[in-house]
Design a protein around this motif. Structure first.
Motif, PDB file in Angstrom:
ATOM      1  N   VAL A  45      32.035  48.860  29.539  1.00 23.12           N
ATOM      2  CA  VAL A  45      33.427  48.412  29.416  1.00 23.12           C
ATOM      3  C   VAL A  45      33.527  47.300  28.374  1.00 23.12           C
ATOM      4  CG1 VAL A  45      35.283  47.180  30.619  1.00 23.12           C
ATOM      5  CG2 VAL A  45      34.158  49.132  31.719  1.00 23.12           C
ATOM      6  N   ALA A  46      32.619  46.331  28.431  1.00 24.28           N
ATOM      7  CA  ALA A  46      32.636  45.225  27.470  1.00 24.28           C
ATOM      8  C   ALA A  46      32.465  45.736  26.045  1.00 24.28           C
ATOM      9  CB  ALA A  46      31.540  44.219  27.812  1.00 24.28           C
ATOM     10  N   ARG A  47      31.583  46.707  25.849  1.00 24.26           N
ATOM     11  CA  ARG A  47      31.343  47.250  24.512  1.00 24.26           C
ATOM     12  C   ARG A  47      32.601  47.935  23.961  1.00 24.26           C
ATOM     13  NH1 ARG A  47      27.330  49.949  25.738  1.00 24.26           N
ATOM     14  NH2 ARG A  47      28.310  51.970  26.086  1.00 24.26           N
ATOM     15  N   GLN A  48      33.264  48.723  24.809  1.00 21.31           N
ATOM     16  CA  GLN A  48      34.458  49.423  24.344  1.00 21.31           C
ATOM     17  C   GLN A  48      35.606  48.453  24.073  1.00 21.31           C
ATOM     18  OE1 GLN A  48      35.306  53.413  26.053  1.00 21.31           O
ATOM     19  NE2 GLN A  48      33.571  52.997  27.411  1.00 21.31           N
ATOM     20  N   LEU A  49      35.710  47.398  24.853  1.00 20.53           N
ATOM     21  CA  LEU A  49      36.743  46.397  24.591  1.00 20.53           C
ATOM     22  C   LEU A  49      36.447  45.641  23.299  1.00 20.53           C
ATOM     23  CD1 LEU A  49      37.383  45.009  28.188  1.00 20.53           C
ATOM     24  CD2 LEU A  49      38.857  46.528  26.856  1.00 20.53           C
ATOM     25  N   ARG A  50      35.180  45.324  23.078  1.00 14.77           N
ATOM     26  CA  ARG A  50      34.801  44.671  21.814  1.00 14.77           C
ATOM     27  C   ARG A  50      35.175  45.550  20.630  1.00 14.77           C
ATOM     28  NH1 ARG A  50      30.821  45.569  18.471  1.00 14.77           N
ATOM     29  NH2 ARG A  50      29.697  46.898  19.959  1.00 14.77           N
ATOM     30  N   GLU A  51      34.883  46.835  20.742  1.00 15.48           N
ATOM     31  CA  GLU A  51      35.206  47.761  19.660  1.00 15.48           C
ATOM     32  C   GLU A  51      36.710  47.908  19.461  1.00 15.48           C
ATOM     33  OE1 GLU A  51      33.138  51.252  20.885  1.00 15.48           O
ATOM     34  OE2 GLU A  51      31.161  50.520  20.217  1.00 15.48           O
ATOM     35  N   ALA A  52      37.482  47.640  20.515  1.00 10.89           N
ATOM     36  CA  ALA A  52      38.942  47.726  20.435  1.00 10.89           C
ATOM     37  C   ALA A  52      39.571  46.429  19.932  1.00 10.89           C
ATOM     38  CB  ALA A  52      39.525  48.091  21.796  1.00 10.89           C
ATOM     39  N   GLY A  53      38.732  45.433  19.644  1.00  9.90           N
ATOM     40  CA  GLY A  53      39.247  44.196  19.065  1.00  9.90           C
ATOM     41  C   GLY A  53      39.319  43.009  20.006  1.00  9.90           C
ATOM     42  N   HIS A  54      38.843  43.152  21.242  1.00 15.65           N
ATOM     43  CA  HIS A  54      38.830  42.031  22.177  1.00 15.65           C
ATOM     44  C   HIS A  54      37.689  41.068  21.832  1.00 15.65           C
ATOM     45  CE1 HIS A  54      41.485  43.561  25.582  1.00 15.65           C
ATOM     46  NE2 HIS A  54      41.438  44.602  24.753  1.00 15.65           N
ATOM     47  N   GLN A  55      37.940  39.791  21.994  1.00 15.85           N
ATOM     48  CA  GLN A  55      36.873  38.788  21.903  1.00 15.85           C
ATOM     49  C   GLN A  55      36.304  38.631  23.306  1.00 15.85           C
ATOM     50  OE1 GLN A  55      38.014  34.903  20.467  1.00 15.85           O
ATOM     51  NE2 GLN A  55      36.013  34.013  20.941  1.00 15.85           N
ATOM     52  N   VAL A  56      35.202  39.296  23.585  1.00 17.78           N
ATOM     53  CA  VAL A  56      34.652  39.376  24.936  1.00 17.78           C
ATOM     54  C   VAL A  56      33.627  38.278  25.167  1.00 17.78           C
ATOM     55  CG1 VAL A  56      33.423  40.827  26.588  1.00 17.78           C
ATOM     56  CG2 VAL A  56      35.024  41.867  24.965  1.00 17.78           C
ATOM     57  N   VAL A  57      33.730  37.628  26.325  1.00 14.79           N
ATOM     58  CA  VAL A  57      32.705  36.687  26.763  1.00 14.79           C
ATOM     59  C   VAL A  57      32.231  37.112  28.148  1.00 14.79           C
ATOM     60  CG1 VAL A  57      33.619  34.762  25.402  1.00 14.79           C
ATOM     61  CG2 VAL A  57      34.363  35.067  27.764  1.00 14.79           C
ATOM     62  N   ILE A  58      30.990  36.800  28.445  1.00 10.09           N
ATOM     63  CA  ILE A  58      30.393  37.150  29.737  1.00 10.09           C
ATOM     64  C   ILE A  58      30.137  35.852  30.496  1.00 10.09           C
ATOM     65  CG2 ILE A  58      28.593  38.444  30.920  1.00 10.09           C
ATOM     66  CD1 ILE A  58      30.180  40.131  28.943  1.00 10.09           C
ATOM     67  N   THR A  59      30.746  35.703  31.652  1.00 16.22           N
ATOM     68  CA  THR A  59      30.585  34.482  32.439  1.00 16.22           C
ATOM     69  C   THR A  59      29.769  34.750  33.697  1.00 16.22           C
ATOM     70  OG1 THR A  59      32.696  34.877  33.582  1.00 16.22           O
ATOM     71  CG2 THR A  59      32.755  33.496  31.607  1.00 16.22           C
ATOM     72  N   GLY A  60      29.304  33.665  34.300  1.00 15.05           N
ATOM     73  CA  GLY A  60      28.529  33.768  35.525  1.00 15.05           C
ATOM     74  C   GLY A  60      27.893  32.437  35.858  1.00 15.05           C
ATOM     75  N   ALA A  91      25.070  35.942  21.026  1.00 13.09           N
ATOM     76  CA  ALA A  91      24.750  34.875  21.983  1.00 13.09           C
ATOM     77  C   ALA A  91      25.946  33.982  22.260  1.00 13.09           C
ATOM     78  CB  ALA A  91      23.586  34.042  21.445  1.00 13.09           C
ATOM     79  N   SER A  92      26.861  33.878  21.296  1.00 15.64           N
ATOM     80  CA  SER A  92      28.056  33.049  21.487  1.00 15.64           C
ATOM     81  C   SER A  92      28.988  33.600  22.562  1.00 15.64           C
ATOM     82  CB  SER A  92      28.830  32.928  20.172  1.00 15.64           C
ATOM     83  OG  SER A  92      29.211  34.214  19.693  1.00 15.64           O
ATOM     84  N   ALA A  93      28.731  34.840  22.996  1.00 21.25           N
ATOM     85  CA  ALA A  93      29.548  35.450  24.054  1.00 21.25           C
ATOM     86  C   ALA A  93      29.087  35.032  25.445  1.00 21.25           C
ATOM     87  CB  ALA A  93      29.507  36.970  23.930  1.00 21.25           C
ATOM     88  N   LEU A  94      28.124  34.105  25.495  1.00 19.43           N
ATOM     89  CA  LEU A  94      27.596  33.623  26.774  1.00 19.43           C
ATOM     90  C   LEU A  94      27.873  32.130  26.904  1.00 19.43           C
ATOM     91  CD1 LEU A  94      24.190  35.505  26.599  1.00 19.43           C
ATOM     92  CD2 LEU A  94      26.043  36.006  28.202  1.00 19.43           C
ATOM     93  N   PRO A  95      29.127  31.745  27.135  1.00 14.98           N
ATOM     94  CA  PRO A  95      29.450  30.322  27.202  1.00 14.98           C
ATOM     95  C   PRO A  95      28.845  29.655  28.426  1.00 14.98           C
ATOM     96  CG  PRO A  95      31.313  31.627  27.944  1.00 14.98           C
ATOM     97  CD  PRO A  95      30.297  32.595  27.401  1.00 14.98           C
ATOM     98  N   SER A  96      28.490  28.393  28.249  1.00 16.98           N
ATOM     99  CA  SER A  96      27.993  27.592  29.360  1.00 16.98           C
ATOM    100  C   SER A  96      29.187  26.886  29.995  1.00 16.98           C
ATOM    101  CB  SER A  96      26.967  26.569  28.861  1.00 16.98           C
ATOM    102  OG  SER A  96      26.528  25.744  29.907  1.00 16.98           O
ATOM    103  N   THR A  97      29.439  27.172  31.258  1.00 19.93           N
ATOM    104  CA  THR A  97      30.632  26.626  31.899  1.00 19.93           C
ATOM    105  C   THR A  97      30.332  26.038  33.268  1.00 19.93           C
ATOM    106  OG1 THR A  97      31.151  28.810  32.836  1.00 19.93           O
ATOM    107  CG2 THR A  97      32.211  28.250  30.742  1.00 19.93           C
ATOM    108  N   GLY A  98      30.783  24.810  33.472  1.00 21.40           N
ATOM    109  CA  GLY A  98      30.873  24.276  34.810  1.00 21.40           C
ATOM    110  C   GLY A  98      32.151  24.812  35.430  1.00 21.40           C
ATOM    111  N   LEU A  99      32.463  24.351  36.628  1.00 20.82           N
ATOM    112  CA  LEU A  99      33.636  24.885  37.321  1.00 20.82           C
ATOM    113  C   LEU A  99      34.931  24.540  36.592  1.00 20.82           C
ATOM    114  CD1 LEU A  99      34.555  26.533  39.686  1.00 20.82           C
ATOM    115  CD2 LEU A  99      34.452  24.480  41.125  1.00 20.82           C
ATOM    116  N   ALA A 100      35.053  23.312  36.115  1.00 20.26           N
ATOM    117  CA  ALA A 100      36.268  22.920  35.391  1.00 20.26           C
ATOM    118  C   ALA A 100      36.391  23.693  34.083  1.00 20.26           C
ATOM    119  CB  ALA A 100      36.259  21.416  35.124  1.00 20.26           C
ATOM    120  N   GLU A 101      35.275  23.874  33.372  1.00 16.64           N
ATOM    121  CA  GLU A 101      35.302  24.623  32.113  1.00 16.64           C
ATOM    122  C   GLU A 101      35.656  26.091  32.351  1.00 16.64           C
ATOM    123  OE1 GLU A 101      33.269  20.927  31.593  1.00 16.64           O
ATOM    124  OE2 GLU A 101      32.848  22.546  33.014  1.00 16.64           O
ATOM    125  N   LEU A 102      35.144  26.651  33.450  1.00 14.99           N
ATOM    126  CA  LEU A 102      35.478  28.035  33.774  1.00 14.99           C
ATOM    127  C   LEU A 102      36.964  28.174  34.076  1.00 14.99           C
ATOM    128  CD1 LEU A 102      34.525  30.937  34.318  1.00 14.99           C
ATOM    129  CD2 LEU A 102      34.166  30.258  36.710  1.00 14.99           C
TER     130      LEU A 102
END
Length: 312
Positions: free
Chosen positions: A171-186, A205-216
């Motif tokens: 799903v992420a790959r197809q959205l990226r190909e459709a022009g979405h700026q995709v990030v993966i959180t966790g 690698a920039s699609a893997l942001p480092s987020t605390g709870l407030a940043e998320l």
């Protein structure tokens, strides 16, 4: 002082926001303390009106380091353990669901098949407090966050609620190909999963942001779209009115799903849960029944609805 107990996670906290605001309004001028895990503090601060956080680790508390509350409110569960924990604070009154084992009989009866937001508002209405079940919004954290990203969140605390990583990646790959700026959180513990999904989706690698709870929370507040399983980030999307597609497995969206808005879509192929049901260690069959095309079609639907709403 008014003491409320909600010693659970992100989604649990967000679904209790209308009840907490009802308490705040009913007892305006009195301190409101919330017993909850300390790590939720950045999110609790976004609710407003909570004057004190009493750190808890689930229902484990060595002692209540607070003055005697005038009222204790159990927004955690049906008891008896949570009732007894609040009784240990020696409140003048306890508001909670009826539980004979905990010697509490004046509350309403627990209803298993009930949406979590409605459950706690019904409890307070029993005691004469007005609640607005639609009042689930949170303040936007003062954090820097990119705008307009599409968030794919493959993780969930319970394995039964984790849609397969390969499907999230497709799903992420197809959205990226459709022009979405995709990030993966966790979470930190889900880092390997995030990397696996990102790599298989062909994301940098920039699609893997480092987020605390407030940043998320800030990321969700400014996002274009959130795609996730039935977990905390889906409730953040609800709180910020961010278009979302949520994949449900062991639990029905009738109990934990978003409000009825055209830009939120729940996908579920399950059956009605029974009292005492607990998620198992494997991916739930209802999640496995969800295909990638169904998710992408739902993305198209919520995106169109969001675009239409922005024009009104």
């Amino acid at each position: 002082m008014i003491l409320a107990l909600r010693a659970l996670g992100v989604g649990d906290l967000v679904t209790a926001v209308p009840a907490l605001r009802g308490l705040r309004a009913a007892f305006y001028g009195e301190p409101l303390a919330l017993a909850a895990p300390a790590w939720l503090t950045p999110l609790i601060e976004l609710i407003g009106g909570v004057g004190r956080i009493v750190p808890t680790d689930g229902l484990t508390l060595h002692r209540w380091d607070i003055e005697r509350p005038r009222l204790a409110v159990n927004l955690h569960g049906r008891g008896p353990e949570s009732h007894r924990l609040l009784h240990a604070a020696a409140p003048e009154s306890l508001w909670a669901f009826a539980n004979a084992e905990a010697d509490h009989l004046d509350g309403p009866e627990w209803t298993e098949e009930e949406h979590e937001v409605q459950r706690w508002c019904r409890l307070l209405r029993h005691y004469g407090v007005t609640c607005d079940e639609t009042d689930m919004s949170l303040a936007v954290p003062d954090r820097s966050a990119p705008r307009g990203v599409t968030i794919v969140h493959p993780g969930a605390k319970v394995p039964a609620r984790r849609w397969p990583a390969d499907r999230f990646a497709a799903v992420a790959r197809q959205l990226r190909e459709a022009g979405h700026q995709v990030v993966i959180t966790g979470s930190v513990s889900e880092q390997d999963l995030r990397v696996r999904v990102a790599e298989r989706a062909g994301l940098p690698a920039s699609a893997l942001p480092s987020t605390g709870l407030a940043e998320l929370a800030a990321l969700v507040a400014h996002a274009r779209l959130v795609i996730s399983g039935d977990t905390g980030i889906a409730h953040l999307a609800t709180a910020y009115g961010t278009p979302s597609v949520t994949l449900f497995g062991p639990m029905s969206p009738a109990r934990w799903g978003p409000p009825d808005r055209p830009y939120h879509r729940s996908i579920w192929h399950g059956t009605r849960s029974e009292p005492g049901d607990r998620p198992g260690p494997d991916v739930h069959p209802a999640l496995l029944a969800i295909g990638e095309r169904e998710v992408l079609d739902a993305v198209t639907e919520v995106s169109a609805a969001s675009h239409l709403m922005s024009k009104l």
